[in-house]
Design a protein around this motif. Structure first.
Motif, PDB file in Angstrom:
ATOM      1  N   ARG A  22       0.844  -1.206   0.000  1.00 28.51           N
ATOM      2  CA  ARG A  22       0.000   0.000   0.000  1.00 28.51           C
ATOM      3  C   ARG A  22       0.879   1.256   0.000  1.00 28.51           C
ATOM      4  NH1 ARG A  22      -4.110   3.508  -0.587  1.00 28.51           N
ATOM      5  NH2 ARG A  22      -4.660   4.666   1.279  1.00 28.51           N
ATOM      6  N   ILE A  23       1.924   1.268   0.825  1.00 29.99           N
ATOM      7  CA  ILE A  23       2.835   2.422   0.854  1.00 29.99           C
ATOM      8  C   ILE A  23       3.497   2.595  -0.501  1.00 29.99           C
ATOM      9  CG2 ILE A  23       4.980   3.339   1.842  1.00 29.99           C
ATOM     10  CD1 ILE A  23       4.104   2.048   4.523  1.00 29.99           C
ATOM     11  N   PHE A  24       4.024   1.500  -1.059  1.00 28.83           N
ATOM     12  CA  PHE A  24       4.675   1.582  -2.371  1.00 28.83           C
ATOM     13  C   PHE A  24       3.705   2.102  -3.434  1.00 28.83           C
ATOM     14  CE2 PHE A  24       7.581  -2.202  -1.081  1.00 28.83           C
ATOM     15  CZ  PHE A  24       8.396  -1.357  -0.364  1.00 28.83           C
ATOM     16  N   ASP A  25       2.475   1.578  -3.438  1.00 29.00           N
ATOM     17  CA  ASP A  25       1.481   1.972  -4.439  1.00 29.00           C
ATOM     18  C   ASP A  25       1.135   3.457  -4.345  1.00 29.00           C
ATOM     19  OD1 ASP A  25       1.438  -0.650  -5.340  1.00 29.00           O
ATOM     20  OD2 ASP A  25      -0.486  -1.141  -4.373  1.00 29.00           O
ATOM     21  N   VAL A  26       0.924   3.934  -3.114  1.00 26.04           N
ATOM     22  CA  VAL A  26       0.568   5.345  -2.926  1.00 26.04           C
ATOM     23  C   VAL A  26       1.717   6.250  -3.380  1.00 26.04           C
ATOM     24  CG1 VAL A  26       0.103   7.139  -1.200  1.00 26.04           C
ATOM     25  CG2 VAL A  26      -1.119   4.963  -1.102  1.00 26.04           C
ATOM     26  N   LEU A  27       2.929   5.942  -2.945  1.00 22.52           N
ATOM     27  CA  LEU A  27       4.072   6.782  -3.314  1.00 22.52           C
ATOM     28  C   LEU A  27       4.287   6.785  -4.825  1.00 22.52           C
ATOM     29  CD1 LEU A  27       6.601   5.937  -0.449  1.00 22.52           C
ATOM     30  CD2 LEU A  27       5.082   7.914  -0.645  1.00 22.52           C
ATOM     31  N   GLN A  28       4.163   5.612  -5.457  1.00 20.62           N
ATOM     32  CA  GLN A  28       4.348   5.536  -6.908  1.00 20.62           C
ATOM     33  C   GLN A  28       3.241   6.280  -7.646  1.00 20.62           C
ATOM     34  OE1 GLN A  28       4.674   1.286  -7.244  1.00 20.62           O
ATOM     35  NE2 GLN A  28       6.879   1.299  -6.860  1.00 20.62           N
ATOM     36  N   SER A  29       2.003   6.162  -7.167  1.00 18.70           N
ATOM     37  CA  SER A  29       0.891   6.832  -7.846  1.00 18.70           C
ATOM     38  C   SER A  29       1.017   8.349  -7.751  1.00 18.70           C
ATOM     39  CB  SER A  29      -0.453   6.374  -7.271  1.00 18.70           C
ATOM     40  OG  SER A  29      -0.662   6.905  -5.985  1.00 18.70           O
ATOM     41  N   LYS A  30       1.635   8.834  -6.678  1.00 20.40           N
ATOM     42  CA  LYS A  30       1.830  10.276  -6.500  1.00 20.40           C
ATOM     43  C   LYS A  30       3.182  10.736  -7.052  1.00 20.40           C
ATOM     44  CE  LYS A  30      -1.306  10.790  -2.607  1.00 20.40           C
ATOM     45  NZ  LYS A  30      -2.255  11.677  -3.281  1.00 20.40           N
ATOM     46  N   LYS A  31       3.892   9.803  -7.683  1.00 21.10           N
ATOM     47  CA  LYS A  31       5.197  10.090  -8.285  1.00 21.10           C
ATOM     48  C   LYS A  31       6.180  10.683  -7.272  1.00 21.10           C
ATOM     49  CE  LYS A  31       3.446  10.539 -13.022  1.00 21.10           C
ATOM     50  NZ  LYS A  31       2.697   9.352 -12.866  1.00 21.10           N
ATOM     51  N   ILE A  32       6.173  10.103  -6.070  1.00 25.66           N
ATOM     52  CA  ILE A  32       7.099  10.517  -5.022  1.00 25.66           C
ATOM     53  C   ILE A  32       8.275   9.550  -5.029  1.00 25.66           C
ATOM     54  CG2 ILE A  32       7.416  10.779  -2.532  1.00 25.66           C
ATOM     55  CD1 ILE A  32       4.388  11.465  -2.391  1.00 25.66           C
ATOM     56  N   PHE A  76       1.129   6.757   8.411  1.00 23.93           N
ATOM     57  CA  PHE A  76       1.045   7.011   6.968  1.00 23.93           C
ATOM     58  C   PHE A  76      -0.420   7.104   6.544  1.00 23.93           C
ATOM     59  CE2 PHE A  76       0.822   5.220   2.621  1.00 23.93           C
ATOM     60  CZ  PHE A  76       1.683   6.078   1.942  1.00 23.93           C
ATOM     61  N   GLU A  77      -1.217   6.131   6.959  1.00 24.91           N
ATOM     62  CA  GLU A  77      -2.645   6.119   6.616  1.00 24.91           C
ATOM     63  C   GLU A  77      -3.362   7.337   7.217  1.00 24.91           C
ATOM     64  OE1 GLU A  77      -4.863   3.730   4.779  1.00 24.91           O
ATOM     65  OE2 GLU A  77      -2.866   3.669   3.891  1.00 24.91           O
ATOM     66  N   SER A  78      -3.023   7.698   8.430  1.00 25.47           N
ATOM     67  CA  SER A  78      -3.634   8.869   9.071  1.00 25.47           C
ATOM     68  C   SER A  78      -3.314  10.140   8.295  1.00 25.47           C
ATOM     69  CB  SER A  78      -3.150   9.009  10.512  1.00 25.47           C
ATOM     70  OG  SER A  78      -3.592   7.924  11.288  1.00 25.47           O
ATOM     71  N   ALA A  79      -2.072  10.236   7.810  1.00 27.61           N
ATOM     72  CA  ALA A  79      -1.659  11.407   7.031  1.00 27.61           C
ATOM     73  C   ALA A  79      -2.441  11.491   5.725  1.00 27.61           C
ATOM     74  CB  ALA A  79      -0.161  11.362   6.759  1.00 27.61           C
ATOM     75  N   ILE A  80      -2.694  10.351   5.089  1.00 24.63           N
ATOM     76  CA  ILE A  80      -3.483  10.337   3.851  1.00 24.63           C
ATOM     77  C   ILE A  80      -4.901  10.818   4.148  1.00 24.63           C
ATOM     78  CG2 ILE A  80      -4.541   8.847   2.106  1.00 24.63           C
ATOM     79  CD1 ILE A  80      -1.969   7.141   2.239  1.00 24.63           C
TER      80      ILE A  80
END
Length: 91
Positions: A22-32, A76-80
Motif C-alpha cells: 500500500r505504501i509503495f502503491d501510494v508513493l508511486q501513484s503520486k510520483k514521489i 502514513f494512513e492517518s496522514a493520507i
C-alpha cells in the motif's frame, strides 16, 4: 535527503505485506521518489531502521527521510486521511 521505506521481502505476515505494498502503491501513484530498503537482506538495515524509529523492536514498514523519522503504516494512513501526506513525508 532521500525518502526511505524500510520493508521486508521475507515475511510470512500477510498484513505486513499488504501494508508495505500500500505504501509503495501510494508513493508511486503520486510520483514521489523513494528508496525501498530491504531489512531482510542486511542486518545493518534493520538496525538503522530501529535506530531512526527510536524503537528497538520496530517492525517494517517504517518511513523516514534521511535520519528523520516520519512514521509507521498507521501514521502514513492517518496522514493520507488528513490530506497531510506531504507534511508527513517532510517534502
Amino acid at each position: 535527503m532521500a525518502l526511505s521505506v524500510f520493508y521486508s521481502s521475507v515475511s510470512g505476515n500477510t498484513e505486513m505485506k499488504k501494508q508495505q505494498q500500500r505504501i509503495f502503491d501510494v508513493l508511486q501513484s503520486k510520483k514521489i521518489d523513494f528508496e525501498a530498503v530491504d531489512i531482510s537482506q542486511e542486518s545493518e538495515n534493520k538496525d538503522l531502521m530501529r535506530r531512526i524509529a527510536g524503537d528497538p523492536t520496530a517492525l517494517p514498514p517504517q518511513i523516514c527521510k534521511g535520519d528523520s523519522y516520519c512514521g509507521n503504516f498507521t501514521a502514513f494512513e492517518s496522514a493520507i486521511e488528513a490530506e497531510a501526506l506531504e507534511e508527513f513525508l517532510k517534502l
